[in-house]
Design an enzyme around this catalytic site. Structure first.
Site, PDB file in Angstrom:
ATOM      1  N   GLN A 138       5.235 -17.607   3.388  1.00  0.00           N
ATOM      2  CA  GLN A 138       5.886 -16.456   4.013  1.00  0.00           C
ATOM      3  C   GLN A 138       5.314 -16.165   5.397  1.00  0.00           C
ATOM      4  O   GLN A 138       5.757 -15.233   6.055  1.00  0.00           O
ATOM      5  CB  GLN A 138       5.719 -15.218   3.119  1.00  0.00           C
ATOM      6  CG  GLN A 138       6.403 -15.355   1.771  1.00  0.00           C
ATOM      7  CD  GLN A 138       6.033 -14.232   0.816  1.00  0.00           C
ATOM      8  OE1 GLN A 138       5.418 -13.249   1.200  1.00  0.00           O
ATOM      9  NE2 GLN A 138       6.427 -14.381  -0.437  1.00  0.00           N
ATOM     10  N   HIS A 186       2.929 -12.178   1.281  1.00  0.00           N
ATOM     11  CA  HIS A 186       2.737 -10.728   1.428  1.00  0.00           C
ATOM     12  C   HIS A 186       1.853 -10.346   2.619  1.00  0.00           C
ATOM     13  O   HIS A 186       0.943  -9.533   2.501  1.00  0.00           O
ATOM     14  CB  HIS A 186       2.173 -10.116   0.141  1.00  0.00           C
ATOM     15  CG  HIS A 186       3.123 -10.192  -1.020  1.00  0.00           C
ATOM     16  ND1 HIS A 186       2.942  -9.475  -2.176  1.00  0.00           N
ATOM     17  CD2 HIS A 186       4.265 -10.903  -1.200  1.00  0.00           C
ATOM     18  CE1 HIS A 186       3.940  -9.742  -3.023  1.00  0.00           C
ATOM     19  NE2 HIS A 186       4.749 -10.615  -2.460  1.00  0.00           N
ATOM     20  N   GLU A 236      11.504  -0.493  -2.970  1.00  0.00           N
ATOM     21  CA  GLU A 236      11.396   0.918  -2.572  1.00  0.00           C
ATOM     22  C   GLU A 236      11.764   1.156  -1.112  1.00  0.00           C
ATOM     23  O   GLU A 236      11.523   0.314  -0.255  1.00  0.00           O
ATOM     24  CB  GLU A 236       9.933   1.401  -2.749  1.00  0.00           C
ATOM     25  CG  GLU A 236       9.401   1.263  -4.153  1.00  0.00           C
ATOM     26  CD  GLU A 236       7.946   1.706  -4.298  1.00  0.00           C
ATOM     27  OE1 GLU A 236       7.256   1.854  -3.257  1.00  0.00           O
ATOM     28  OE2 GLU A 236       7.511   1.920  -5.448  1.00  0.00           O
ATOM     29  N   TYR A 241       0.886   5.139  -2.294  1.00  0.00           N
ATOM     30  CA  TYR A 241       2.214   4.799  -2.814  1.00  0.00           C
ATOM     31  C   TYR A 241       2.159   4.074  -4.163  1.00  0.00           C
ATOM     32  O   TYR A 241       3.190   3.672  -4.682  1.00  0.00           O
ATOM     33  CB  TYR A 241       3.026   4.067  -1.728  1.00  0.00           C
ATOM     34  CG  TYR A 241       3.377   5.081  -0.657  1.00  0.00           C
ATOM     35  CD1 TYR A 241       4.559   5.807  -0.711  1.00  0.00           C
ATOM     36  CD2 TYR A 241       2.446   5.431   0.324  1.00  0.00           C
ATOM     37  CE1 TYR A 241       4.837   6.819   0.188  1.00  0.00           C
ATOM     38  CE2 TYR A 241       2.708   6.448   1.241  1.00  0.00           C
ATOM     39  CZ  TYR A 241       3.905   7.132   1.156  1.00  0.00           C
ATOM     40  OH  TYR A 241       4.174   8.156   2.041  1.00  0.00           O
ATOM     41  N   TYR A 294       5.882  -9.737 -13.122  1.00  0.00           N
ATOM     42  CA  TYR A 294       6.738 -10.900 -13.379  1.00  0.00           C
ATOM     43  C   TYR A 294       6.543 -11.437 -14.790  1.00  0.00           C
ATOM     44  O   TYR A 294       7.419 -12.075 -15.356  1.00  0.00           O
ATOM     45  CB  TYR A 294       6.510 -11.984 -12.333  1.00  0.00           C
ATOM     46  CG  TYR A 294       7.180 -11.631 -11.040  1.00  0.00           C
ATOM     47  CD1 TYR A 294       8.508 -11.944 -10.819  1.00  0.00           C
ATOM     48  CD2 TYR A 294       6.504 -10.918 -10.056  1.00  0.00           C
ATOM     49  CE1 TYR A 294       9.151 -11.588  -9.659  1.00  0.00           C
ATOM     50  CE2 TYR A 294       7.124 -10.548  -8.888  1.00  0.00           C
ATOM     51  CZ  TYR A 294       8.450 -10.889  -8.688  1.00  0.00           C
ATOM     52  OH  TYR A 294       9.077 -10.506  -7.530  1.00  0.00           O
TER      53      TYR A 294
END
Ligand SMILES: [Ca+2]
Ligand SMILES: [Ca+2]
Length: 385
Positions: A100, A165, A258, A268, A279
């Site tokens: 990513q 991430h 979200e 959060y 998962y």
């Protein structure tokens, strides 16, 4: 349709494929790619493809109407959005192009009339580890577009293993005095609850990359002083509304995506509270009142995989002024979220037939989106007649 659960449990190497952006796509009702100049059924806009790119990740407009587009493998392009022509920008840093990670966001500092200042985010290597960084440079577009005087002003702490991430979305607040950076939890989960690192946080920096002096944990010093909010997983979109409130979207695990109103010092909840589950199928307690965590303003289950976030204030679509738009990756959609003060509600979800990475408002109020992946297109959306 969803990621196979067993594979995620037993094959660590598959972790990246199971916990983040690479969730399998869920085609929307129409499924088919949207053609040029023709709205799909129910779409209040016409779509015009403008350019075809390689894994575009982010875009922003220059005062002269041209756009910068960052491609994840490490290219920055100056795009003439009328002609659809692109020119490579020189002086782009070397990036780690893996999973990513790569070249992430590009934004401009507030326009002061001189040479634009650009902020970029990307992934750099350490010894066997990687981490996100933010750099600042002057953008010279008088000849061959070139970044000059690039300096790294912030580093995600600590660098760690894996290639997921990173997040690394950027936004400058309306005062121009603060740079906000989304910093994902690198698929490590617990660091998001640890205020001694910046994984799983949104940080608030001075324009030079230092901790803003009035941040909530300023007294703790170190990187804690950079933190504005924490308990985040993989926030891939961030934007200010016209009243100066900060909103961000983030990918949940299995479900639990979200949109959050980002408030000073709030937690959060990741990985202790989520309206999704792991998962593996293992439950995570849902957000409930009184649990000490800020609950999402809007959430999705099953996942839509939210990415770039834009809050609209143009005139081309007057009915949507003040609303948020986000690109959905696995959802293959453009999603509108109704914003009303500090509350939010799901609005529209338009199938785009492709993973949508980025959403931006153009100078004339058109909405621009970037499809994700190889051959991802830059699309212009205008009101349907
Ligand atoms: Ca953007
Ligand atoms: Ca849950």
């Amino acid at each position: 349709m969803r990621t196979p659960v067993l594979g995620c449990l037993v094959v660590a190497a598959l972790l990246a494929a199971c916990t983040g952006e690479s969730r399998p796509s869920t085609p929307g009702p129409s499924g088919a790619p949207t053609g040029a100049g023709t709205p799909s059924a129910g779409q209040p806009f016409v779509v015009t493809p403008v350019a075809t790119l390689d894994q575009p990740w982010s875009m922003t407009f220059l005062p002269d109407g041209r756009a910068l587009v960052a491609e994840r493998p490490g290219r920055l392009l100056l795009v003439d959005v009328v002609q659809g022509s692109t020119t490579a920008v020189e002086g782009v840093p070397e990036v780690v192009d893996a999973g990513q990670g790569g070249l992430h966001d590009v934004i401009l500092a507030p326009d002061t009339g001189g040479e634009p200042t650009a902020y970029l985010s990307w992934v750099e290597a350490g010894e066997g580890v990687t981490g996100g960084v933010v750099g600042r440079a002057r953008l010279d577009v008088t000849g061959t577009p070139t970044l000059r005087g690039l300096e790294v002003i912030w580093r995600q702490t600590p660098k760690t293993s894996g290639d997921g991430h990173f997040s690394l979305r950027l936004a400058v607040d309306p005062t121009g005095e603060h740079l906000f950076v989304t910093s994902g939890e690198r698929q490590k989960m617990q660091p998001a609850q640890d205020l001694t690192n910046t994984l799983g946080t949104i940080v608030r920096l001075t324009p030079d990359g230092g901790a803003a002096p009035d941040n909530p944990y300023a007294a703790r010093g170190g990187v804690s002083a950079q933190i504005w909010s924490h308990g985040h997983r993989n926030p891939l979109g961030i934007a200010f509304d016209a009243q100066g409130r900060l909103w961000a979207d983030e990918m949940g695990p299995r479900g639990g995506d979200e949109v959050n109103l980002i408030e000073r010092g709030a937690n959060y909840g990741w990985p202790l509270a989520s309206n999704g589950s792991h998962y593996s199928g293992q439950d995570i307690p849902d957000h409930v009142a009184g649990d000490g965590f800020a609950a999402p303003a809007v959430w999705w289950n099953p996942s839509i995989s939210p990415a770039g976030l834009m809050i609209y204030d143009g005139t081309a679509f007057p009915q949507w002024r003040g609303d948020a738009f986000l690109g959905a990756l696995s959802g293959q959609a453009l999603i509108r979220v109704d914003l009303d003060g500090t509350s939010a509600a799901k609005g529209d979800q338009w199938s785009m037939g492709a993973r949508i990475r980025e959403v931006e408002q153009g100078p004339d109020g058109a909405i621009w989106v970037l499809e994700d992946g190889e051959g991802g297109r830059l699309l212009r959306l205008d009101p349907a007649a």
